[in-house]
Design a protein around this motif. Structure first.
Motif, short mmCIF file in Angstrom:
data_model
loop_
_atom_site.label_atom_id
_atom_site.label_comp_id
_atom_site.label_asym_id
_atom_site.label_seq_id
_atom_site.Cartn_x
_atom_site.Cartn_y
_atom_site.Cartn_z
N SER A 123 -19.35 -41.82 61.52
CA SER A 123 -18.60 -43.03 61.33
C SER A 123 -19.50 -44.37 61.49
O SER A 123 -19.51 -45.35 60.85
CB SER A 123 -17.17 -43.18 61.88
OG SER A 123 -17.70 -43.54 63.27
N HIS A 160 -23.58 -43.00 59.43
CA HIS A 160 -23.55 -42.23 58.31
C HIS A 160 -22.15 -42.72 57.52
O HIS A 160 -21.86 -41.75 57.29
CB HIS A 160 -24.06 -41.13 58.31
CG HIS A 160 -25.22 -40.53 58.71
ND1 HIS A 160 -26.39 -40.35 58.00
CD2 HIS A 160 -25.99 -40.34 59.90
CE1 HIS A 160 -27.63 -40.28 58.77
NE2 HIS A 160 -27.36 -40.25 59.75
N ARG A 185 -21.36 -43.36 54.49
CA ARG A 185 -20.93 -43.08 53.29
C ARG A 185 -20.34 -41.57 53.57
O ARG A 185 -19.63 -40.96 52.73
CB ARG A 185 -22.14 -43.11 52.16
CG ARG A 185 -22.14 -44.64 52.04
CD ARG A 185 -23.38 -44.71 51.02
NE ARG A 185 -23.68 -46.21 50.36
CZ ARG A 185 -24.41 -46.27 49.57
NH1 ARG A 185 -25.27 -45.22 48.89
NH2 ARG A 185 -24.52 -47.73 48.99
N ARG A 186 -21.35 -40.76 54.40
CA ARG A 186 -21.26 -39.41 54.58
C ARG A 186 -19.61 -39.16 55.30
O ARG A 186 -19.17 -38.39 55.07
CB ARG A 186 -22.39 -38.87 55.49
CG ARG A 186 -22.20 -37.22 55.79
CD ARG A 186 -22.52 -36.45 54.60
NE ARG A 186 -23.94 -36.79 54.04
CZ ARG A 186 -24.51 -35.99 53.34
NH1 ARG A 186 -23.81 -35.10 52.72
NH2 ARG A 186 -25.62 -36.56 52.68
N TYR A 187 -19.57 -40.20 56.13
CA TYR A 187 -18.14 -40.06 56.86
C TYR A 187 -16.89 -40.29 55.84
O TYR A 187 -16.09 -39.44 55.82
CB TYR A 187 -17.82 -40.98 57.98
CG TYR A 187 -16.99 -41.32 58.70
CD1 TYR A 187 -16.54 -40.18 59.61
CD2 TYR A 187 -15.87 -42.35 58.47
CE1 TYR A 187 -15.28 -40.44 60.46
CE2 TYR A 187 -14.61 -42.14 58.78
CZ TYR A 187 -14.56 -41.42 60.14
OH TYR A 187 -13.17 -41.48 60.83
N SER A 188 -17.02 -41.12 55.01
CA SER A 188 -16.37 -41.42 53.94
C SER A 188 -16.03 -40.06 52.97
O SER A 188 -15.13 -39.89 52.59
CB SER A 188 -16.51 -42.67 52.90
OG SER A 188 -16.54 -43.85 53.85
N LEU A 189 -17.10 -39.62 52.66
CA LEU A 189 -16.83 -38.27 51.87
C LEU A 189 -16.23 -37.39 52.74
O LEU A 189 -15.17 -36.55 52.03
CB LEU A 189 -18.39 -37.75 51.56
CG LEU A 189 -18.73 -36.41 50.82
CD1 LEU A 189 -17.71 -36.66 49.58
CD2 LEU A 189 -19.97 -36.00 50.64
N ARG A 235 -12.56 -37.95 52.29
CA ARG A 235 -11.72 -37.70 50.63
C ARG A 235 -11.79 -36.21 50.81
O ARG A 235 -10.73 -35.99 50.05
CB ARG A 235 -12.99 -38.25 49.89
CG ARG A 235 -13.12 -39.91 49.80
CD ARG A 235 -13.73 -40.39 48.55
NE ARG A 235 -15.14 -39.89 48.31
CZ ARG A 235 -15.96 -40.39 48.68
NH1 ARG A 235 -15.98 -41.53 49.62
NH2 ARG A 235 -17.34 -40.05 48.55
#
Length: 384
Positions: A220, A223, A225-229, A232
């Protein structure tokens, strides 16, 4: 292995490769598997007790031994030396293996033997390695390591700058250390996943998922963007999930998550077993490249998952397999049907010994053309 050792070895991309072939004699239910070819993705299927997971357990043993030079601890944790040998030490006093590892430069081979010694443990009785270049005919010369020894001599050979064979030893050591087995089965009250965990333990996800909270906290922050992926992907299966709530206290962090349209957050003790396993699995399969081992071995990834989650997990596994070598052991027809026949190895128990046989697409082509799935063909076969 220390943080500095991991970082130094990871920087050298020429060390990266995959396990291309293996021979194992005398490990647990594996009496003799000769020259088994392994691809980038291997799906191990078989009945209960067929020994489909023992291929992964073998590499887990090697990895554990080479990371901390601690074969003795592995043997102790797994019930003693007698339990690691085919039908015990009286029947099989010595275990042997030959492993072929391929990199861009060539083929690295490692052979080893473990012998049962008193009171009930194992010791290395043979170790050797060699390297053969792709652009040259013939094989390199075997380098024999000093024996016998309680622990592996390969780390010492990899550290010896005065030896011309150091690079080969270093490559083999790196690849075998980087085989990581994952099993997210333990979600009990005393499981590591339910405990507060040191925030600094965020380099690699542990094999039982125990440090999931610090891993997610790190993602978080570093990374996003990776965390958001990951969020999702979880929401696709668990619509009530909104976000993780990861707050450190005294340098430790506990896994908590928040429900959508609510201020209520839930700790692991209020989270279903299936959801906890889902959090671990989806995080593992969506980690940044530098946080993944070279070889991932996942035991029963379908455990406790909804059918939709199983299909999604299979797609993630295939995605990871484009960059890393992946092994999974499964009993789920839904999971099996998500992969090509060429990826599947069928485990059968014959007179107490595990046999691993590729599911040949040519052999089953007529069935596949009639819309049968790989699991239909597997389930039609006799159990024993």
């Amino acid at each position: 292995m220390t943080t500095e050792e991991i970082s130094a070895m990871t920087l050298d991309s020429s060390l990266q490769g995959h396990i291309s072939k293996v021979t194992i004699r005398g490990f647990r239910s594996i009496e003799n598997i000769e020259n088994l070819h392994l691809g980038q993705l291997t799906v191990l299927i078989g009945a209960n007790g067929s020994g489909k997971s023992n291929l992964m357990r073998f590499f887990e043993m090697l990895s554990y031994s080479l990371k901390a030079k601690n074969l003795q601890q592995f043997v102790l944790d797994k019930g003693g030396g007698d339990d690691q040998l085919f039908f015990g030490a009286r029947r099989t006093p010595r275990m042997e293996a030959e492993i072929q590892l391929e990199t861009e430069q060539g083929v690295n081979e490692y052979r080893m033997a473990l012998t049962h010694v008193a009171p009930d443990t194992l010791a290395f009785s043979q170790e050797a390695f060699r390297f053969s270049r792709h652009d040259r005919n013939g094989h390199g010369k075997w380098v024999e390591l000093p024996m016998p020894a309680q622990e592996s001599s390969l780390p010492a050979a990899a550290a010896d700058k005065n030896q011309s064979s150091q690079r080969t030893a270093r490559t083999i050591l790196y690849l075998l250390r980087n085989c990581t087995s994952y099993q997210f089965h333990d979600t009990s009250a005393k499981a590591s996943l339910n405990m507060r965990w040191d925030e600094s333990d965020a380099m690699r996800l542990r094999s039982d998922g125990g440090n999931l909270a610090p891993i997610l906290l790190y993602l978080s922050q570093e990374h996003p963007r990776r965390y958001s992926l990951i969020k999702r992907q979880i929401q696709r299966v668990l619509p009530v999930f909104d976000d993780f709530q990861l707050e450190g206290t005294g340098g430790k962090v506990l896994l908590r998550w928040r429900a959508s349209n609510s201020d209520k957050s839930f700790g692991p003790h209020l989270t279903s077993d299936g959801s906890l396993r889902l959090f671990c699995l989806f995080t593992l399969l969506n980690l940044p490249d530098e946080m993944l081992p070279d070889v991932l071995m996942i035991d029963e990834p379908e455990l406790g998952l909804h059918p939709h989650a199983i299909a999604l997990t299979a797609e993630m596994i295939k995605s990871v397999a484009s960059q890393r070598q992946v092994f999974i052991a499964t009993q789920s027809p839904l999971m099996v049907d998500a992969f090509d026949v060429e990826n599947i190895l069928v485990a059968r128990l014959k007179e107490g010994a595990t046999e691993l046989t590729p599911m040949d697409k040519a052999e089953y082509q007529t069935w596949l053309e009639d819309d049968y799935q790989p699991s239909d063909l597997w389930l039609k076969e006799p159990v024993g």
